[in-house]
Design a protein around this motif. Structure first.
Motif, short mmCIF file in Angstrom:
data_model
loop_
_atom_site.label_atom_id
_atom_site.label_comp_id
_atom_site.label_asym_id
_atom_site.label_seq_id
_atom_site.Cartn_x
_atom_site.Cartn_y
_atom_site.Cartn_z
N GLU A 158 -6.75 6.70 1.17
CA GLU A 158 -6.87 5.37 0.57
C GLU A 158 -8.31 4.85 0.62
O GLU A 158 -8.68 3.99 -0.17
CB GLU A 158 -5.94 4.39 1.32
CG GLU A 158 -5.81 3.02 0.68
CD GLU A 158 -4.82 2.11 1.41
OE1 GLU A 158 -3.90 2.62 2.09
OE2 GLU A 158 -4.97 0.88 1.32
N ARG A 235 -7.85 -1.95 4.82
CA ARG A 235 -7.14 -2.24 3.57
C ARG A 235 -7.56 -3.59 3.00
O ARG A 235 -7.78 -3.71 1.80
CB ARG A 235 -5.62 -2.18 3.75
CG ARG A 235 -4.92 -2.48 2.43
CD ARG A 235 -3.44 -2.35 2.50
NE ARG A 235 -3.01 -0.95 2.47
CZ ARG A 235 -1.74 -0.57 2.61
NH1 ARG A 235 -0.80 -1.48 2.79
NH2 ARG A 235 -1.42 0.70 2.56
N ASN A 238 -10.86 -2.94 1.45
CA ASN A 238 -10.81 -2.13 0.22
C ASN A 238 -10.31 -2.96 -0.96
O ASN A 238 -10.77 -2.80 -2.08
CB ASN A 238 -9.90 -0.91 0.42
CG ASN A 238 -10.00 0.07 -0.74
OD1 ASN A 238 -11.11 0.37 -1.19
ND2 ASN A 238 -8.88 0.54 -1.24
N TYR B 66 -6.05 2.81 -5.15
CA TYR B 66 -5.41 3.62 -4.10
C TYR B 66 -4.54 2.72 -3.21
O TYR B 66 -3.43 3.08 -2.84
CB TYR B 66 -6.46 4.32 -3.23
CG TYR B 66 -7.28 5.37 -3.95
CD1 TYR B 66 -6.96 6.72 -3.84
CD2 TYR B 66 -8.38 5.03 -4.72
CE1 TYR B 66 -7.71 7.70 -4.47
CE2 TYR B 66 -9.15 5.99 -5.36
CZ TYR B 66 -8.81 7.32 -5.24
OH TYR B 66 -9.57 8.27 -5.87
N SER B 67 -5.10 1.56 -2.87
CA SER B 67 -4.31 0.62 -2.05
C SER B 67 -3.12 0.10 -2.84
O SER B 67 -2.01 -0.04 -2.29
CB SER B 67 -5.18 -0.56 -1.59
OG SER B 67 -6.16 -0.14 -0.65
N ARG B 70 -0.27 2.60 -2.78
CA ARG B 70 0.39 2.71 -1.47
C ARG B 70 1.25 1.48 -1.19
O ARG B 70 2.35 1.60 -0.65
CB ARG B 70 -0.67 2.86 -0.38
CG ARG B 70 -0.67 4.25 0.23
CD ARG B 70 -1.57 4.33 1.42
NE ARG B 70 -0.85 4.25 2.68
CZ ARG B 70 -1.45 4.19 3.86
NH1 ARG B 70 -2.77 4.18 3.94
NH2 ARG B 70 -0.75 4.14 4.96
N ASN B 94 -6.07 12.91 -3.35
CA ASN B 94 -5.93 11.68 -2.58
C ASN B 94 -5.00 10.69 -3.29
O ASN B 94 -4.24 9.97 -2.64
CB ASN B 94 -7.29 11.02 -2.35
CG ASN B 94 -8.07 11.75 -1.27
OD1 ASN B 94 -7.48 12.34 -0.37
ND2 ASN B 94 -9.38 11.71 -1.36
N CYS B 98 -1.52 8.86 -1.98
CA CYS B 98 -1.29 7.40 -1.97
C CYS B 98 -0.07 7.00 -2.78
O CYS B 98 0.23 5.81 -2.87
CB CYS B 98 -2.53 6.68 -2.49
SG CYS B 98 -3.89 6.74 -1.31
N SER B 128 0.50 8.74 5.00
CA SER B 128 0.23 8.00 3.76
C SER B 128 1.54 7.85 3.00
O SER B 128 2.60 7.84 3.62
CB SER B 128 -0.86 8.69 2.94
OG SER B 128 -1.29 7.83 1.90
#
Ligand code: SF4
Lengths: 543, 141
Positions: A158, A235, A238, B66-67, B70, B94, B98, B128
């Motif tokens: 992530e 997080r 990000n 990516y966050s 997830r 990656n 995610c 993850s």
């Protein structure tokens, strides 16, 4: 010291293959330079003024002799016979060819080393106290926690494209030798009232063009929530760190703009959510890692040295640090010879330091963020033999924390971002203060030089800091006073208009003289500055 | 060369995804597109009706998506999450970790490179959104 198991080894081996494949696709034209750049950066490969620079990670600054020998071999085989130890406790090679990079990474992997995430907008190498596991004043060895964070942050899916680079430091004593509060996340391992260990989190510190001291956002995170809490901090960053302006993208700006309280609130909310996600490693993993950091077999022996040789006695006074076992000390090998390049070591010197670590320090070395090397566990009775060997190799300079122990970034001699040279200035200053004999009288005085506002030389944190700027195409240097990266963290202030290259050397001497004439008993330069303030210095400099 | 890469067996949604704003207003949409600045959590109350979330990467260096992926998986979303835009072969491993299970890159990917990238890592270090067991759990099984 930590040793890879089959899993760690498989991961670095896979990384070597991945990089070889990426380099090949770049050569085949399948990857543009723009696309290749972040990939090579995540493997520590920068394009500098004259050549590629490769930065190799030294996790929490700890090395064994086999690794140090390998670093020396790389310097010989692929560079010009030397390497440069950095303020991130890493080593850089300045004259690398892209074609060799894959082979170098393979050589590193063979000794459990790598260049993973030593650059790029990702979580960088975790740094720590260079006296970890040896210092008398530490609560516990901070390195097992740093190793756990290393694993968590390696190839974190992530957090590979964060707004900006991200640096974490872990310490476990009240004396801060790692500039912990000048990191994106600084962690201090502490004990709570119940006697349990936990992590105190400081978030949003940093140097660069907007230096900030990290506020504490949580005093105690239980050890079985350490990774989950770290993940929550990352997080939030990000998702909400600024991406519109490279200079405002570090987490310190987010924490500053939101306010520490609001940032903390968001982290706590994310943390509460992540606690339900089962992302924390089994606590047994921390136990497993700790078995690699148990004390070596210390033996009782002499507790004092024969001081009949004054040069040796001076080195012992200056360059050794109190050990938790009273028959041992930690010995600092200065990479700051008078007139030398701060942090540089030749392949020969690296081989020698490796050998000495084997002979005298349970096979262990540390890289300091002040660009020196530590042998952490040296028997007091071996000190003379050690010093003799170091002195013969030009590694016995007795100047730890003195004005000659300068941190300097690579500056305009290597760095494509530089405004001014740092290295020649460091050389001139150390020569000046040795020649005039003032280094001795000045006592502890930390001088730090950066060749541009990016502050890789930590000038904000110097008792005396120097910042190279560009003034209408001419190199110019600003003088700063009063910074500290220790537990009394403070940011240095600019004295006034800048100086020419020779002028700044004079100015440093003028500031030093103000201190010498005004100091009271037992005061260091920093203490006197804090007591009398900037005015007397300004007066002497510009008056 | 492939234009869209799916790691799912169900039928792909055959109509265009709508923006988060219009999704929230439009009760019958089942495909939505997230931009980097959108908050994926706004979709959480509506996950039952969503079949496709497209996560846009205008530039590959912006890692907010990516966050987002997830977070959707953590909320229990099982529909498709498709990475669209500046999606490169070196990122898809990656992304998959995610929670992305489809990729629609601006520039088509070489299937051999995709295969190499997805088989690159023998293990993973951390938990993850995929089902892989982290190394630190393998060590203490
Ligand atoms: S401070 Fe500036 S000149 Fe010095 S190494 Fe960093 S970027 Fe380069």
């Amino acid at each position: 010291m930590y040793a890879y198991d089959k899993y760690d080894q498989a991961m670095v081996d896979a990384r070597v293959e991945e990089f070889r494949d990426q380099a090949q696709r770049r050569l085949d034209g399948k990857l543009s330079e723009d696309q290749f750049k972040p990939l090579r950066l995540m493997n520590g490969l920068y394009l500098q003024l004259h050549a590629y620079m490769l930065r190799v990670a030294v996790p929490y600054g700890t090395l064994n002799s086999r690794q140090m020998h390998a670093l020396a071999d790389i310097a010989d085989k692929y560079d010009r016979g030397y390497g440069h130890f950095t303020t991130r406790q890493n080593i850089q090679y300045n004259w690398i060819k892209l074609e060799d990079a894959g082979d170098i990474l393979a050589d590193l992997a063979a000794v459990e080393m790598h260049a993973i995430q030593t650059s790029g907008n990702c979580i960088r190498n975790i740094s720590s106290d260079h006296f970890a596991g040896a210092a008398q004043d530490e609560l516990v060895d901070p390195r097992p926690y740093a190793e756990l964070l290393r694993q968590w942050s390696s190839f974190h899916p992530e957090f590979m494209y964060l707004p900006r680079k991200f640096k974490i430091a872990v310490i476990a004593s009240d004396t801060d030798r790692a500039a912990m509060r000048l990191h994106d996340i600084g962690i201090q391992i502490v004990k709570n009232d119940a006697g349990e260990l936990g992590a105190s989190f400081y978030v949003g510190g940093g140097m660069g063009r907007t230096p900030m001291i990290a506020p504490n956002i949580r005093e105690f995170v239980p050890l079985d929530q350490l990774i989950t809490y770290s993940e929550a901090c990352l997080r939030v960053y990000n998702r909400y760190g600024r991406r519109d302006n490279k200079y405002k993208a570090r987490i310190k700006i987010l924490v500053h703009e939101l306010g520490a309280e609001e940032y903390t609130r968001q982290v706590e909310e994310e943390f509460a959510h992540l606690l339900g996600q089962g992302i924390e490693p089994p606590i047994a993993e921390l136990g497993r890692i700790k078995t690699f950091f148990t004390d070596p077999e210390f033996a009782d022996g002499a507790k004092t040295v024969d001081r009949s040789d004054p040069d040796f006695a001076l080195w012992v006074d200056r360059n050794t640090h109190r050990h938790k076992h009273d028959s041992y000390v930690s010995a600092v090998i200065s990479l700051k010879p008078v007139g030398g390049i701060p942090g540089d070591a030749t392949a020969e010197q690296m081989h020698l330091m490796a050998q000495l670590a084997r002979d005298y320090s349970f096979d262990e070395l540390r890289v300091m963020h002040t660009q020196n090397i530590v042998l952490p566990h040296v028997r007091i009775e071996d000190l003379h033999a050690l010093w003799t060997a170091l002195d013969e190799a030009g590694l016995g300079t007795p100047n730890l924390d003195r004005i000659g122990d300068i941190i300097a970034c690579p500056g305009l001699d290597y760095c494509s971002l530089a405004n001014a040279r740092s290295i020649p200035l460091a050389q001139k200053i150390s020569q000046r203060f040795t020649a005039n004999g003032k280094e001795d009288t000045l006592g502890e005085l930390k001088l730090k030089i950066s060749g541009c506002i990016n502050a890789c030389g930590h000038h904000h944190a110097g008792h005396i800091g120097i910042l190279g700027v560009d003034k209408k195409g001419v190199e110019n240097y600003q003088l700063l006073l009063g910074g500290s990266e220790a537990e009394d963290t403070s940011l240095a202030k600019i004295t006034g208009p800048g100086f020419s290259e020779d002028g700044i050397v004079d100015a440093v001497e003028t500031a030093a003289d103000v201190y010498l004439s005004q100091r009271e008993d037992g005061e260091r330069f920093l203490d006197t500055y804090r007591r009398i303030g900037m005015a007397p210095f300004k007066e002497a400099l510009y008056g | 060369m492939v234009d869209i890469l799916r790691f799912r067996d169900d039928e792909a949604v055959d109509h265009a995804a709508v923006t988060v704003d219009s999704f929230v207003e439009q009760t019958n949409a089942n495909a939505v597109r997230i931009e980097p600045s959108d908050d994926a959590r706004d979709l959480i109350p509506h996950l039952a009706q969503i079949h496709l979330v497209e996560v846009n990467f205008p530039v590959f260096g912006d890692g907010r998506g990516y966050s987002a992926a997830r977070i959707l998986r953590e909320a229990g979303y099982t529909g498709e999450i498709r990475a669209v835009g500046d999606v490169l072969v070196d990122q898809i491993g990656n992304m998959k970790r995610c929670g992305f299970d489809a990729f629609e890159p601006d520039a088509p990917l070489d299937p051999a490179d995709v295969k190499a990238a997805l088989n690159r890592w023998p293990e993973v270090y951390q938990e993850s959104a995929d089902s892989r067991t982290p190394i630190w759990n393998l060590r203490h099984e």
